[in-house]
Write a protein that holds these residues in place. Sequence first.
Motif, short mmCIF file in Angstrom:
data_model
loop_
_atom_site.label_atom_id
_atom_site.label_comp_id
_atom_site.label_asym_id
_atom_site.label_seq_id
_atom_site.Cartn_x
_atom_site.Cartn_y
_atom_site.Cartn_z
N THR A 1 26.26 29.65 24.07
CA THR A 1 25.92 30.89 23.37
C THR A 1 26.91 31.99 23.75
O THR A 1 27.57 31.93 24.78
CB THR A 1 24.49 31.32 23.73
OG1 THR A 1 24.38 31.49 25.14
CG2 THR A 1 23.49 30.28 23.27
N GLU A 2 26.97 33.01 22.92
CA GLU A 2 28.00 34.04 23.07
C GLU A 2 27.57 35.16 24.02
O GLU A 2 26.39 35.51 24.10
CB GLU A 2 28.31 34.65 21.70
CG GLU A 2 28.89 33.65 20.70
CD GLU A 2 29.03 34.23 19.31
OE1 GLU A 2 28.36 35.24 19.03
OE2 GLU A 2 29.81 33.67 18.51
N LEU A 3 28.56 35.73 24.71
CA LEU A 3 28.33 36.94 25.49
C LEU A 3 28.18 38.12 24.54
O LEU A 3 27.31 38.99 24.71
CB LEU A 3 29.50 37.18 26.45
CG LEU A 3 29.44 38.47 27.28
CD1 LEU A 3 28.25 38.43 28.24
CD2 LEU A 3 30.74 38.67 28.05
N CYS A 4 29.02 38.19 23.55
CA CYS A 4 28.89 39.10 22.41
C CYS A 4 29.56 38.39 21.23
O CYS A 4 29.92 37.21 21.35
CB CYS A 4 29.51 40.47 22.70
SG CYS A 4 31.25 40.45 23.17
N LYS A 5 29.70 39.05 20.11
CA LYS A 5 30.15 38.37 18.90
C LYS A 5 31.47 37.63 19.11
O LYS A 5 32.46 38.22 19.54
CB LYS A 5 30.31 39.38 17.75
CG LYS A 5 30.66 38.71 16.43
CD LYS A 5 30.76 39.71 15.30
CE LYS A 5 31.10 39.00 13.99
NZ LYS A 5 31.20 39.95 12.86
N LYS A 6 31.44 36.30 18.85
CA LYS A 6 32.62 35.43 18.92
C LYS A 6 33.30 35.48 20.29
O LYS A 6 34.52 35.29 20.39
CB LYS A 6 33.62 35.80 17.82
CG LYS A 6 33.09 35.55 16.42
CD LYS A 6 34.15 35.83 15.37
CE LYS A 6 33.62 35.54 13.97
NZ LYS A 6 34.64 35.76 12.93
N THR A 7 32.53 35.70 21.34
CA THR A 7 33.09 35.79 22.69
C THR A 7 32.29 34.91 23.64
O THR A 7 31.06 35.04 23.72
CB THR A 7 33.06 37.25 23.19
OG1 THR A 7 33.83 38.07 22.29
CG2 THR A 7 33.64 37.36 24.59
N LYS A 8 32.98 34.03 24.37
CA LYS A 8 32.35 33.13 25.31
C LYS A 8 33.10 33.14 26.64
O LYS A 8 34.24 33.61 26.71
CB LYS A 8 32.28 31.71 24.75
CG LYS A 8 31.41 31.58 23.50
CD LYS A 8 31.34 30.15 23.01
CE LYS A 8 30.45 30.02 21.78
NZ LYS A 8 30.36 28.62 21.31
N ILE A 9 32.44 32.59 27.66
CA ILE A 9 33.02 32.57 29.01
C ILE A 9 33.21 31.13 29.47
O ILE A 9 32.29 30.32 29.37
CB ILE A 9 32.13 33.31 30.02
CG1 ILE A 9 31.87 34.75 29.58
CG2 ILE A 9 32.77 33.30 31.41
CD1 ILE A 9 30.90 35.50 30.48
N GLY A 10 34.39 30.82 29.97
CA GLY A 10 34.66 29.55 30.63
C GLY A 10 34.80 29.81 32.13
O GLY A 10 35.52 30.73 32.53
N THR A 11 34.11 29.02 32.95
CA THR A 11 34.05 29.29 34.38
C THR A 11 34.43 28.06 35.20
O THR A 11 33.87 26.98 35.01
CB THR A 11 32.63 29.73 34.80
OG1 THR A 11 32.24 30.86 34.03
CG2 THR A 11 32.59 30.08 36.28
N THR A 12 35.38 28.23 36.10
CA THR A 12 35.72 27.22 37.09
C THR A 12 35.01 27.56 38.39
O THR A 12 34.92 28.73 38.76
CB THR A 12 37.24 27.17 37.32
OG1 THR A 12 37.89 26.85 36.09
CG2 THR A 12 37.61 26.13 38.36
N SER A 13 34.50 26.56 39.09
CA SER A 13 33.80 26.78 40.35
C SER A 13 34.47 25.96 41.46
O SER A 13 34.58 24.74 41.36
CB SER A 13 32.32 26.36 40.24
OG SER A 13 31.65 27.16 39.29
N ILE A 14 34.93 26.65 42.48
CA ILE A 14 35.49 26.01 43.68
C ILE A 14 34.53 26.35 44.82
O ILE A 14 34.40 27.51 45.22
CB ILE A 14 36.89 26.53 43.98
CG1 ILE A 14 37.82 26.28 42.75
CG2 ILE A 14 37.48 25.86 45.22
CD1 ILE A 14 39.12 27.01 42.82
#
Length: 262
Positions: A243-256
């Motif tokens: 799902t979007e953070l806002c219109k047409k905007t998403k988050i990709g997250t790397t976890s170390i």
Amino acid sequence: MKTMKLYLTCCLLAIVTSVSAQFANSNNNVSASSSSGRNIDTNGWNRLSVSVNPMKITTDIKGGDDFNMTGFSLGYTKGFSIAKQIPLFLEVGINARYAFKKLDKDDMDALEDMDGYEMERKYSLLSLDVPLNIAYKFSFPNSNVALVPYIGINFKGNIIGKSKLNLADPDELGEDYDDEDDFWKDQEKQEKDGIRQSTNMFDKKETGDKDATWKRFQMGWQLGIGLYYNQLYAGIGYGKDFTELCKKTKIGTTSITIGYSF
């Protein structure tokens, strides 16, 4: 990033292959493990961990710019065994994450320039994540080492989201203003609608555009792999929003991640 995704995908394919083999031979599982010398550990775990989270905000809006954020998180994870003779687990946890990013003119061409003063904009986001994973524990024989690949979904509640403008160089104020606070008070007086130094990104009135207003709730997918040595844990993973953070905007997250299991 593509190399890491491919590597993690291969690990997860290994889970499927191994689990299928375990089920196919479930009646002979105990004797087979004894003859091969392989350890089968079906004990669950509790884990406390800290993570560094490089994050990328991507947008499909025409003219919009992608940008990176830096995040840090503190989490607790509980692993439950879900099979008697197979090291298959359900993981559930909670993570508190704080992420931030400072943008200047090198990052965004359209960054505000008020009264000839160069501006910086800082974004910050505090969220609570609830991951739900399926994990498989590969225990090495005659050792305290185990690999735990996982795949799952993540429920995220965004608690605080702010955007704040600051002067790139407050010394440029000279004698025009006493300090930066005085500058911003003057900006609010000069403009008809007022210029906000700090914006609540969840408030449509403050963002001025419903498409730019952040959402409180998000969901996403994730996959990764962890290494246990005795009670110590180290892991790497990647996830992205459904799902979007806002219109047409998403988050990709790397976890170390590093952690301690008990």
